[in-house]
Scaffold this motif. Structure first.
Motif, PDB file in Angstrom:
ATOM      1  N   HIS A 202     -31.273  58.256 -38.333  1.00  0.00           N
ATOM      2  CA  HIS A 202     -31.425  56.934 -37.733  1.00  0.00           C
ATOM      3  C   HIS A 202     -32.383  56.047 -38.529  1.00  0.00           C
ATOM      4  O   HIS A 202     -32.476  54.846 -38.266  1.00  0.00           O
ATOM      5  N   ASP A 203     -33.119  56.631 -39.479  1.00  0.00           N
ATOM      6  CA  ASP A 203     -34.209  55.905 -40.132  1.00  0.00           C
ATOM      7  C   ASP A 203     -33.775  55.005 -41.279  1.00  0.00           C
ATOM      8  O   ASP A 203     -34.614  54.337 -41.888  1.00  0.00           O
ATOM      9  N   GLY A 204     -32.490  54.955 -41.600  1.00  0.00           N
ATOM     10  CA  GLY A 204     -32.033  54.090 -42.693  1.00  0.00           C
ATOM     11  C   GLY A 204     -30.703  54.537 -43.229  1.00  0.00           C
ATOM     12  O   GLY A 204     -30.074  55.463 -42.687  1.00  0.00           O
ATOM     13  N   PRO A 205     -30.227  53.927 -44.309  1.00  0.00           N
ATOM     14  CA  PRO A 205     -28.978  54.362 -44.937  1.00  0.00           C
ATOM     15  C   PRO A 205     -29.072  55.826 -45.366  1.00  0.00           C
ATOM     16  O   PRO A 205     -30.045  56.244 -46.016  1.00  0.00           O
ATOM     17  N   LEU A 230     -21.039  61.867 -45.005  1.00  0.00           N
ATOM     18  CA  LEU A 230     -20.217  62.280 -46.140  1.00  0.00           C
ATOM     19  C   LEU A 230     -20.353  61.299 -47.295  1.00  0.00           C
ATOM     20  O   LEU A 230     -20.517  61.700 -48.457  1.00  0.00           O
ATOM     21  N   ALA A 231     -20.320  60.003 -46.989  1.00  0.00           N
ATOM     22  CA  ALA A 231     -20.479  58.993 -48.041  1.00  0.00           C
ATOM     23  C   ALA A 231     -21.837  59.130 -48.725  1.00  0.00           C
ATOM     24  O   ALA A 231     -21.939  59.051 -49.954  1.00  0.00           O
ATOM     25  N   ALA A 259     -11.678  55.721 -41.609  1.00  0.00           N
ATOM     26  CA  ALA A 259     -11.352  55.335 -42.980  1.00  0.00           C
ATOM     27  C   ALA A 259     -12.051  56.277 -43.955  1.00  0.00           C
ATOM     28  O   ALA A 259     -13.104  56.826 -43.683  1.00  0.00           O
ATOM     29  N   ALA A 260     -11.445  56.456 -45.103  1.00  0.00           N
ATOM     30  CA  ALA A 260     -12.057  57.297 -46.127  1.00  0.00           C
ATOM     31  C   ALA A 260     -13.402  56.716 -46.541  1.00  0.00           C
ATOM     32  O   ALA A 260     -13.612  55.502 -46.474  1.00  0.00           O
ATOM     33  N   PRO A 261     -14.343  57.566 -46.970  1.00  0.00           N
ATOM     34  CA  PRO A 261     -15.621  57.036 -47.424  1.00  0.00           C
ATOM     35  C   PRO A 261     -15.435  55.960 -48.493  1.00  0.00           C
ATOM     36  O   PRO A 261     -14.551  56.066 -49.346  1.00  0.00           O
ATOM     37  N   ARG A 262     -16.273  54.946 -48.457  1.00  0.00           N
ATOM     38  CA  ARG A 262     -16.180  53.799 -49.368  1.00  0.00           C
ATOM     39  C   ARG A 262     -16.284  54.231 -50.831  1.00  0.00           C
ATOM     40  O   ARG A 262     -15.775  53.560 -51.729  1.00  0.00           O
ATOM     41  N   ASN A 263     -16.930  55.378 -51.063  1.00  0.00           N
ATOM     42  CA  ASN A 263     -17.169  55.843 -52.429  1.00  0.00           C
ATOM     43  C   ASN A 263     -16.328  57.069 -52.773  1.00  0.00           C
ATOM     44  O   ASN A 263     -16.717  57.880 -53.618  1.00  0.00           O
ATOM     45  N   LEU A 264     -15.187  57.218 -52.135  1.00  0.00           N
ATOM     46  CA  LEU A 264     -14.388  58.428 -52.311  1.00  0.00           C
ATOM     47  C   LEU A 264     -13.997  58.662 -53.772  1.00  0.00           C
ATOM     48  O   LEU A 264     -13.876  59.805 -54.211  1.00  0.00           O
ATOM     49  N   PHE A 265     -13.827  57.584 -54.547  1.00  0.00           N
ATOM     50  CA  PHE A 265     -13.419  57.779 -55.939  1.00  0.00           C
ATOM     51  C   PHE A 265     -14.489  58.495 -56.755  1.00  0.00           C
ATOM     52  O   PHE A 265     -14.199  59.025 -57.834  1.00  0.00           O
TER      53      PHE A 265
END
Length: 337
Positions: A202-205, A230-231, A259-265
């Motif tokens: 909860h403390d940040g990204p 996961l991302a 949705a798939a993680p934004r950084n899946l590539f």
């Protein structure tokens, strides 16, 4: 047999979002007599697990309404007409969420439990049960953890999370990092269980928090949460890192197809490997798991890490509390006593 009346938890309505206690009831049931080929078991410990949430929506393979719910359990045979089970045997089976069950050896995973002196019964539903087997398969088969590598596990204060710590240590991991949902759990992870670092998600990204906790990166991620966890792990994994995807509890009460993680590539860019872990595909490892862990359970080096709730009438409360993250270690119910 002294008890002629038993109890079972029934689901009476389908949840919309997070389940509520009103969608379940505790039904009084007569204790059955074993038919030929079956044994009557009095349940001693019941497991409540995240995967139950998906089954409550019904559909193929899901729970039916107005029938006893099912789950992993450990019980003692009190009457038997099954030649493979004798009165007094301890058994693991999948007819939990009730006080009594009819089982057959070898059917639906029913098997006799070998009691080990100095090892509590709770271990057979935690680190020697499905949770420990999941962590062991994830680390040894899916991720192929090697000595000196660094591990991150999400939902680290839960059953699979704590088992991952113990097993990774025994396998020679260099550092083990965990995430949890409160400052109190983070303290528990680092001060009591021995994680090298931990953080409250909860403390940040999450990617930034993980990068701070593991500044040199990680080699293996055991994922119990999915989503942003996961991302974040993909961001921090080193080249040729491995992801053992056990569960996605962050999605269980909402959209089942995030949705798939934004950084899946980055899986391609870093030559990462991502593979799912389904414990029923690894039941052949049970004896290997016990040989690996029992000496350390006996010595006290490894703990069972359980939260035990008393009373069959509190099974649903325990399940809902587990979904909220109220447990440390594996959440169990002792139906009587």
């Amino acid at each position: 047999m002294t008890t002629q009346t038993g109890y079972a938890v029934h689901q009476i309505a389908r949840p919309t979002g997070f389940p509520t206690a009103a969608e379940f009831t505790l039904a009084e049931t007569p204790v059955p007599s074993p038919a030929p080929g079956t044994a009557l078991v009095e349940n001693l410990l019941l497991s409540v697990d995240p995967y139950h949430r998906g089954l409550m929506d019904g559909g193929e393979g899901g729970f039916e309404l107005h029938t006893p719910l099912e789950g992993r359990a450990v019980g003692r045979v009190i009457a038997s007409r099954d030649p493979g089970l004798a009165e007094g045997d301890l058994v693991f089976h999948r007819a939990g969420w009730r006080t009594h069950a009819l089982v057959t050896a070898g059917v639906d995973g029913t098997r006799r439990i070998r009691p080990y002196e100095g090892v509590p019964l709770e271990a057979h539903l935690s680190i020697l049960g499905g949770t420990g087997l999941t962590a062991y398969a994830a680390l040894t088969r899916t991720a192929g953890l090697r000595e000196g590598e660094d591990v991150y596990v999400s939902a680290a204060a839960g059953g699979v999370g704590t088992a991952t710590l113990h097993i990774a240590r025994l396998l020679g991991a260099r550092r083990v990092v965990g995430s949890a949902g409160s400052a109190a759990k983070v303290r528990h992870l680092t001060e009591e269980l021995g994680f090298d670092a931990a953080f409250d998600y909860h403390d940040g990204p999450i990617g930034e928090l993980l990068a701070a906790a593991a500044p040199d990166g990680i080699d293996v991620y055991v994922d119990n949460v999915g989503g942003e966890h996961l991302a974040g792990a993909i961001d921090v994994l080193r080249e040729y890192g491995r992801i053992a995807w056990v569960g996605a509890i962050s999605t269980y009460n909402g959209d089942r197809s995030p949705a798939a993680p934004r950084n899946l590539f980055e899986v391609v860019h870093k030559s990462l490997r991502l593979e799912g872990v389904l414990v029923r595909n690894h039941t052949n490892l049970q004896e290997e798991l016990e040989e690996f862990l029992v000496p350390h359970l006996r010595s006290g080096l490894v703990g069972t890490d359980t939260t035990v709730v008393q009373g069959i009438e509190h099974t649903v409360d325990a399940f809902l509390d587990m979904l909220r993250g109220g447990n440390t270690g594996k959440m169990l119910v002792r139906p009587v006593g």
